[in-house]
Design an enzyme around this catalytic site. Structure first.
Site, short mmCIF file in Angstrom:
data_model
loop_
_atom_site.label_atom_id
_atom_site.label_comp_id
_atom_site.label_asym_id
_atom_site.label_seq_id
_atom_site.Cartn_x
_atom_site.Cartn_y
_atom_site.Cartn_z
N HIS A 46 0.80 -1.22 0.00
CA HIS A 46 0.00 0.00 0.00
C HIS A 46 0.84 1.27 0.00
O HIS A 46 0.29 2.36 0.14
CB HIS A 46 -0.95 0.00 1.20
CG HIS A 46 -2.02 -1.04 1.08
ND1 HIS A 46 -2.88 -1.12 0.02
CD2 HIS A 46 -2.38 -2.08 1.90
CE1 HIS A 46 -3.72 -2.13 0.17
NE2 HIS A 46 -3.42 -2.74 1.31
N ARG A 71 7.06 -5.58 3.29
CA ARG A 71 5.76 -6.20 3.05
C ARG A 71 5.58 -6.25 1.55
O ARG A 71 5.60 -5.21 0.88
CB ARG A 71 4.60 -5.43 3.68
CG ARG A 71 3.29 -6.10 3.20
CD ARG A 71 2.08 -5.65 3.91
NE ARG A 71 1.69 -4.29 3.64
CZ ARG A 71 0.57 -3.73 4.12
NH1 ARG A 71 -0.24 -4.45 4.89
NH2 ARG A 71 0.28 -2.49 3.85
N GLU A 147 -5.83 -11.46 7.99
CA GLU A 147 -6.68 -10.28 7.84
C GLU A 147 -7.94 -10.58 7.02
O GLU A 147 -8.55 -9.65 6.50
CB GLU A 147 -5.87 -9.12 7.23
CG GLU A 147 -5.08 -9.46 5.99
CD GLU A 147 -4.22 -8.31 5.46
OE1 GLU A 147 -4.27 -7.20 6.00
OE2 GLU A 147 -3.51 -8.54 4.47
N ASP A 173 -8.06 -4.55 7.14
CA ASP A 173 -8.67 -5.62 6.34
C ASP A 173 -9.44 -6.59 7.23
O ASP A 173 -10.51 -7.06 6.84
CB ASP A 173 -7.60 -6.36 5.52
CG ASP A 173 -7.23 -5.57 4.28
OD1 ASP A 173 -8.15 -5.10 3.58
OD2 ASP A 173 -6.04 -5.39 4.01
C1 3PY Z 1 -4.38 -3.67 7.38
O1 3PY Z 1 -4.70 -2.98 8.34
O2 3PY Z 1 -5.18 -4.32 6.69
C2 3PY Z 1 -2.98 -3.72 7.01
O3 3PY Z 1 -2.64 -4.42 6.09
C3 3PY Z 1 -2.02 -2.90 7.81
O4 3PY Z 1 -1.02 -2.41 7.04
MG MG Z 2 -4.22 -5.26 4.97
#
Ligand code: 3PY
Ligand code: MG
Length: 257
Positions: A46, A71, A147, A173
């Site tokens: 992101h 990441r 997530e 997420d």
């Molecule tokens: C999320 O909060 O989904 C993340 O991937 C944090 O970077």
């Molecule tokens: Mg995420």
């Protein structure tokens, strides 16, 4: 072989403090590396950094003993292997949905026979040392992001994958998957319970557990809950917060007339 200090911190029962890099600049990476973090994670999912931004940022980080993490933007073996070849010592992989995803992810990070990582550590040899390849499997940290609903359902399967070192909670997420919309520092009981289940199960299996937070207050609570890899905010957010606070403190002031 240069050690992975994050592993040593975990082995000693401590917490690794991680910083998050969204700014695709070697200078800002160097500034963050001098702030005292244990590890810094370049965010290719992101954040603006792409694979080409990573080498100068890793070079800047390696002026210190901060451990370089990334990441990745997806569970893509090609990108994962390229980052590892560049000297990445810890990979955080988003959206791991179940055991098979976790096996593919961990396999990409490990040389045979444990995995299927292809050989060619062009910068990892310089950063890690000439015996890098012989020790990489035991040195590189693998973190699967939990997530999604599917990941929660197959949590035990994911945690059982040999070679997986840690899980990492993405609160936005995860909250979205449970029907609450995005956001950090979750307080909804269902999301809090899911986070508790993730950290509890991971630590019970001897794995490390990480989480992204937006405040030191919430991060402190997460350490109390058992997390041993915590991230607070990002370089871009920290800069924006400090800048807007400075402006707000002085906006409207006038010299005496
Ligand atoms: C999320 O909060 O989904 C993340 O991937 C944090 O970077
Ligand atoms: Mg995420």
């Amino acid at each position: 072989m240069r050690e992975n200090r994050v592993r040593s911190i975990w082995e000693g029962g401590g917490v690794a403090l991680n910083g998050w890099l969204h700014v695709p600049s070697s200078f800002s990476a160097e500034v963050m590396a001098h702030a005292g973090y244990d590890s810094l994670t370049i965010d290719l999912q992101h954040g603006p950094p792409d694979v080409g931004s990573v080498i100068p940022m890793f070079q800047a980080i390696s002026t210190t003993d901060v451990v370089p993490f990334a990441r990745v933007n997806w569970n893509d073996p090609g990108t994962i292997m390229k980052l590892l070849d560049a000297g990445c010592y810890g990979v955080i992989c988003p959206m791991i949905e179940g055991r098979r995803d976790a096996e593919a992810f961990v396999g990409a990070c490990r040389y045979p026979p444990q995995g299927y990582r292809s050989y060619g550590p062009f910068r990892a040899n310089l950063y890690g040392g000439p015996d890098y390849a012989a020790n990489a499997n035991e040195t590189v940290v693998t973190m699967a992001m939990i997530e999604t609903k599917d990941a929660l359902e197959d949590l035990e399967g994911i945690l059982a994958v040999p070679g997986l070192d840690a899980v990492f909670v993405g609160p936005s997420d995860l909250g979205q998957a449970l029907g609450y919309g995005p956001g950090m520092d979750r307080e909804e009981p269902e999301v809090v319970e899911a986070i508790g289940q993730i950290v509890g199960s991971a630590r019970e299996k001897g794995l490390a557990a990480g989480i992204f937070t937006a405040s030191t207050e919430y991060a402190g609570r997460m350490i109390e809950a058992g997390f041993n890899f915590v991230n607070v905010s990002s370089d871009a957010h920290l800069m924006a917060d400090a800048a807007s606070n400075a402006v707000a403190a002085l906006r409207g002031r006038r010299p005496p007339s």
